[in-house]
Design a protein around this motif. Structure first.
Motif, PDB file in Angstrom:
ATOM      1  N   ALA A 258      12.476  -3.908  -2.862  1.00  0.00           N
ATOM      2  CA  ALA A 258      11.620  -3.012  -2.273  1.00  0.00           C
ATOM      3  C   ALA A 258      12.139  -1.878  -1.503  1.00  0.00           C
ATOM      4  O   ALA A 258      11.529  -1.101  -1.082  1.00  0.00           O
ATOM      5  N   LEU A 259      13.180  -2.312  -0.679  1.00  0.00           N
ATOM      6  CA  LEU A 259      13.807  -1.901   0.461  1.00  0.00           C
ATOM      7  C   LEU A 259      14.222  -0.070  -0.106  1.00  0.00           C
ATOM      8  O   LEU A 259      13.874   0.856   0.664  1.00  0.00           O
ATOM      9  N   PRO A 260      14.822  -0.166  -1.118  1.00  0.00           N
ATOM     10  CA  PRO A 260      15.053   1.309  -1.596  1.00  0.00           C
ATOM     11  C   PRO A 260      14.210   2.238  -1.934  1.00  0.00           C
ATOM     12  O   PRO A 260      14.139   3.396  -1.650  1.00  0.00           O
ATOM     13  N   ALA A 261      13.126   1.425  -2.283  1.00  0.00           N
ATOM     14  CA  ALA A 261      11.701   2.539  -2.928  1.00  0.00           C
ATOM     15  C   ALA A 261      11.226   2.882  -1.496  1.00  0.00           C
ATOM     16  O   ALA A 261      10.666   3.876  -1.089  1.00  0.00           O
TER      17      ALA A 261
ATOM     18  N   LEU B 138      12.726   3.178   1.470  1.00  0.00           N
ATOM     19  CA  LEU B 138      13.660   4.134   2.104  1.00  0.00           C
ATOM     20  C   LEU B 138      13.346   5.693   1.647  1.00  0.00           C
ATOM     21  O   LEU B 138      13.566   6.518   2.201  1.00  0.00           O
ATOM     22  N   THR B 139      13.142   5.750   0.237  1.00  0.00           N
ATOM     23  CA  THR B 139      13.059   6.939  -0.405  1.00  0.00           C
ATOM     24  C   THR B 139      11.519   7.770   0.053  1.00  0.00           C
ATOM     25  O   THR B 139      11.285   8.822   0.037  1.00  0.00           O
ATOM     26  N   LEU B 140      10.699   7.024   0.990  1.00  0.00           N
ATOM     27  CA  LEU B 140       9.700   7.540   1.449  1.00  0.00           C
ATOM     28  C   LEU B 140       9.868   8.562   2.789  1.00  0.00           C
ATOM     29  O   LEU B 140       9.168   9.497   3.168  1.00  0.00           O
ATOM     30  N   GLY B 141      11.273   8.289   3.356  1.00  0.00           N
ATOM     31  CA  GLY B 141      11.619   9.539   4.205  1.00  0.00           C
ATOM     32  C   GLY B 141      12.248   8.682   5.556  1.00  0.00           C
ATOM     33  O   GLY B 141      12.728   9.867   6.332  1.00  0.00           O
ATOM     34  N   SER B 142      11.938   7.664   5.793  1.00  0.00           N
ATOM     35  CA  SER B 142      12.413   7.214   7.016  1.00  0.00           C
ATOM     36  C   SER B 142      13.799   6.866   7.130  1.00  0.00           C
ATOM     37  O   SER B 142      14.243   6.733   6.145  1.00  0.00           O
ATOM     38  N   GLU B 143      14.486   6.935   8.370  1.00  0.00           N
ATOM     39  CA  GLU B 143      15.821   6.724   8.251  1.00  0.00           C
ATOM     40  C   GLU B 143      16.142   5.280   8.061  1.00  0.00           C
ATOM     41  O   GLU B 143      17.150   4.741   7.229  1.00  0.00           O
ATOM     42  N   TYR B 144      15.259   4.248   8.539  1.00  0.00           N
ATOM     43  CA  TYR B 144      15.387   2.625   8.483  1.00  0.00           C
ATOM     44  C   TYR B 144      14.072   2.117   8.064  1.00  0.00           C
ATOM     45  O   TYR B 144      13.129   2.865   8.440  1.00  0.00           O
TER      46      TYR B 144
ATOM     47  N   VAL C  89       0.856  -1.262   0.070  1.00  0.00           N
ATOM     48  CA  VAL C  89       0.150  -0.025  -0.002  1.00  0.00           C
ATOM     49  C   VAL C  89       0.930   1.084  -0.008  1.00  0.00           C
ATOM     50  O   VAL C  89       0.670   2.277  -0.616  1.00  0.00           O
ATOM     51  N   LEU C  90       1.774   1.222   0.825  1.00  0.00           N
ATOM     52  CA  LEU C  90       2.807   2.658   0.801  1.00  0.00           C
ATOM     53  C   LEU C  90       3.442   2.778  -0.567  1.00  0.00           C
ATOM     54  O   LEU C  90       3.703   3.828  -0.842  1.00  0.00           O
ATOM     55  N   LEU C  91       3.818   1.674  -1.187  1.00  0.00           N
ATOM     56  CA  LEU C  91       4.326   1.699  -2.392  1.00  0.00           C
ATOM     57  C   LEU C  91       3.438   1.907  -3.456  1.00  0.00           C
ATOM     58  O   LEU C  91       3.893   2.059  -4.722  1.00  0.00           O
ATOM     59  N   ASP C  92       2.116   1.851  -3.346  1.00  0.00           N
ATOM     60  CA  ASP C  92       1.153   1.650  -4.425  1.00  0.00           C
ATOM     61  C   ASP C  92       1.449   0.773  -5.441  1.00  0.00           C
ATOM     62  O   ASP C  92       1.720   0.994  -6.784  1.00  0.00           O
ATOM     63  N   ARG C  93       1.694  -0.815  -4.804  1.00  0.00           N
ATOM     64  CA  ARG C  93       2.121  -1.685  -6.001  1.00  0.00           C
ATOM     65  C   ARG C  93       1.072  -3.096  -5.404  1.00  0.00           C
ATOM     66  O   ARG C  93       0.490  -3.121  -4.175  1.00  0.00           O
ATOM     67  N   ASP C  94       0.950  -3.786  -6.316  1.00  0.00           N
ATOM     68  CA  ASP C  94      -0.027  -4.943  -5.925  1.00  0.00           C
ATOM     69  C   ASP C  94       0.663  -6.228  -6.789  1.00  0.00           C
ATOM     70  O   ASP C  94      -0.051  -7.318  -6.615  1.00  0.00           O
TER      71      ASP C  94
ATOM     72  N   ALA D 246      16.882  -2.221   6.628  1.00  0.00           N
ATOM     73  CA  ALA D 246      17.711  -1.437   5.747  1.00  0.00           C
ATOM     74  C   ALA D 246      17.926   0.087   6.490  1.00  0.00           C
ATOM     75  O   ALA D 246      16.836   0.212   6.775  1.00  0.00           O
ATOM     76  N   GLY D 247      19.167   0.241   6.298  1.00  0.00           N
ATOM     77  CA  GLY D 247      19.151   1.993   6.353  1.00  0.00           C
ATOM     78  C   GLY D 247      20.602   2.358   6.340  1.00  0.00           C
ATOM     79  O   GLY D 247      21.262   1.956   5.449  1.00  0.00           O
ATOM     80  N   PRO D 248      21.014   3.368   6.806  1.00  0.00           N
ATOM     81  CA  PRO D 248      22.349   4.128   6.835  1.00  0.00           C
ATOM     82  C   PRO D 248      23.544   2.861   6.968  1.00  0.00           C
ATOM     83  O   PRO D 248      23.713   2.480   8.097  1.00  0.00           O
ATOM     84  N   GLU D 249      24.001   2.506   6.030  1.00  0.00           N
ATOM     85  CA  GLU D 249      25.192   1.722   5.992  1.00  0.00           C
ATOM     86  C   GLU D 249      24.764   0.273   6.623  1.00  0.00           C
ATOM     87  O   GLU D 249      25.794  -0.518   7.000  1.00  0.00           O
ATOM     88  N   VAL D 250      23.749  -0.326   6.519  1.00  0.00           N
ATOM     89  CA  VAL D 250      23.334  -1.519   7.026  1.00  0.00           C
ATOM     90  C   VAL D 250      22.342  -1.853   6.240  1.00  0.00           C
ATOM     91  O   VAL D 250      21.203  -1.350   5.741  1.00  0.00           O
ATOM     92  N   THR D 251      22.544  -3.280   5.977  1.00  0.00           N
ATOM     93  CA  THR D 251      21.066  -4.198   5.359  1.00  0.00           C
ATOM     94  C   THR D 251      21.414  -5.416   6.038  1.00  0.00           C
ATOM     95  O   THR D 251      22.417  -6.314   5.925  1.00  0.00           O
ATOM     96  N   GLN D 252      20.342  -5.835   6.886  1.00  0.00           N
ATOM     97  CA  GLN D 252      20.509  -6.896   7.712  1.00  0.00           C
ATOM     98  C   GLN D 252      19.393  -8.043   7.402  1.00  0.00           C
ATOM     99  O   GLN D 252      18.260  -7.249   7.395  1.00  0.00           O
ATOM    100  N   THR D 253      19.708  -9.180   7.438  1.00  0.00           N
ATOM    101  CA  THR D 253      18.603 -10.151   7.425  1.00  0.00           C
ATOM    102  C   THR D 253      18.317 -10.917   8.657  1.00  0.00           C
ATOM    103  O   THR D 253      19.292 -11.239   9.091  1.00  0.00           O
ATOM    104  N   LEU D 254      17.114 -10.879   9.374  1.00  0.00           N
ATOM    105  CA  LEU D 254      16.864 -11.718  10.359  1.00  0.00           C
ATOM    106  C   LEU D 254      15.855 -12.730  10.129  1.00  0.00           C
ATOM    107  O   LEU D 254      14.891 -12.428   9.754  1.00  0.00           O
TER     108      LEU D 254
END
Length: 268
Positions: free
Chosen positions: A160-163, A165-171, A144-149, A189-197
């Motif tokens: 989807a992570l870069p898209a 992040l462009t909405l404006g949050s830090e992470y 919904v946030l990305l308007d994709r289905d 995902a965020g500044p200098e981090v991409t982590q899989t949990l």
């Protein structure tokens, strides 16, 4: 220092989600919890029956009452209900210089009942997301946030992570619980981090309020940890709360997780 953490969300009279779950999770993790109510919800483990959103000015007055008096170290935002409340929350948090904001973009209850007016999505996206240190959407919310289905896979989660992040949050913490598989995988995902949990998927119907619980746990931990550590600890807490939910006998639908598993034990 004991952190003071504010939750801004709707209620759940059955105690498994919303404000009630937020307070339980924050308390279990050692934070002092404060609360601002945005909507009063008639729901139980079987679903949402109806809700009444509060007047945006009254929501703003609650926020002012707390932040005029208390040092607030982190804020969790859950159910917003409508665009007026979204704008009021954003305005007052900006005015008070609130920090460590965790936004759980609640849109639909576990039962499928809508908890956010369709016209409010843009207000949440434009007013609240840019204030957040981290947003925690599940896959339907991210769509919904990305308007994709289009459908989600492990690969499309990554792309989807870069898209997001462009909405404006830090992470961004993109939660993959809606995917099938033996593991539940989230991406941070965020500044200098991409982590899989990753965590083993637990076969249980006691999953009411998992999103509320995870975002509240992150907010409780952020005053004392960096983002990656706070998210990892919060996910471990939720995993244990899900695993121990078998000790509870609450309702006949999607039961709650066991927020106080570390304190009560299996005997209550």
């Amino acid at each position: 220092m004991i952190a003071n953490v504010l939750t801004i969300a709707g209620t759940d009279p059955s105690g498994g989600a919303g404000i009630q779950a937020d307070i339980k999770a924050m308390s279990a993790l050692g934070a002092y919890s404060c609360s601002v109510i945005t909507a009063v919800v008639a729901q139980n483990t079987k679903g949402v029956r109806s809700f009444q959103a509060l007047d945006p000015d009254f929501v703003a007055a609650q926020i002012d009452a707390v932040l005029d008096d208390l040092r607030i170290d982190a804020v969790k935002i859950g159910m917003i209900a409508n665009a007026g409340i979204a704008r009021a929350v954003a305005d007052r948090l900006r005015h008070h210089g609130a920090r460590n904001i965790v936004l759980d973009p609640v849109m639909v209850a576990k039962s499928g009942h809508a908890l956010l007016d369709p016209e409010a999505v843009s207000a949440v996206r434009d007013s609240l997301v840019p204030l957040a240190r981290v947003i925690t959407p599940n896959l339907p919310e991210a769509a919904v946030l990305l308007d994709r289905d289009d459908g989600w896979t492990a690969e499309t989660m990554q792309t989807a992570l870069p898209a997001l992040l462009t909405l404006g949050s830090e992470y961004v913490l993109l939660k993959g619980g809606h995917l099938a598989g033996a593991e539940s995988t989230d991406l941070l995902a965020g500044p200098e981090v991409t982590q899989t949990l990753r965590a083993p998927r637990i076969a249980t119907t006691n999953d009411h309020g998992t999103g509320c619980t995870l975002s509240s746990a992150i907010a409780a931990l952020l005053p004392h940890h960096d983002m990656a550590e706070a998210v990892a600890r919060a996910k471990a807490y939720l995993h244990a709360a899900l695993a121990e939910s078998v000790s509870l006998d609450v309702g006949h639908g999607h039961g709650p997780v066991h927020h106080f598993h570390a304190f009560w034990g299996s005997g209550g």
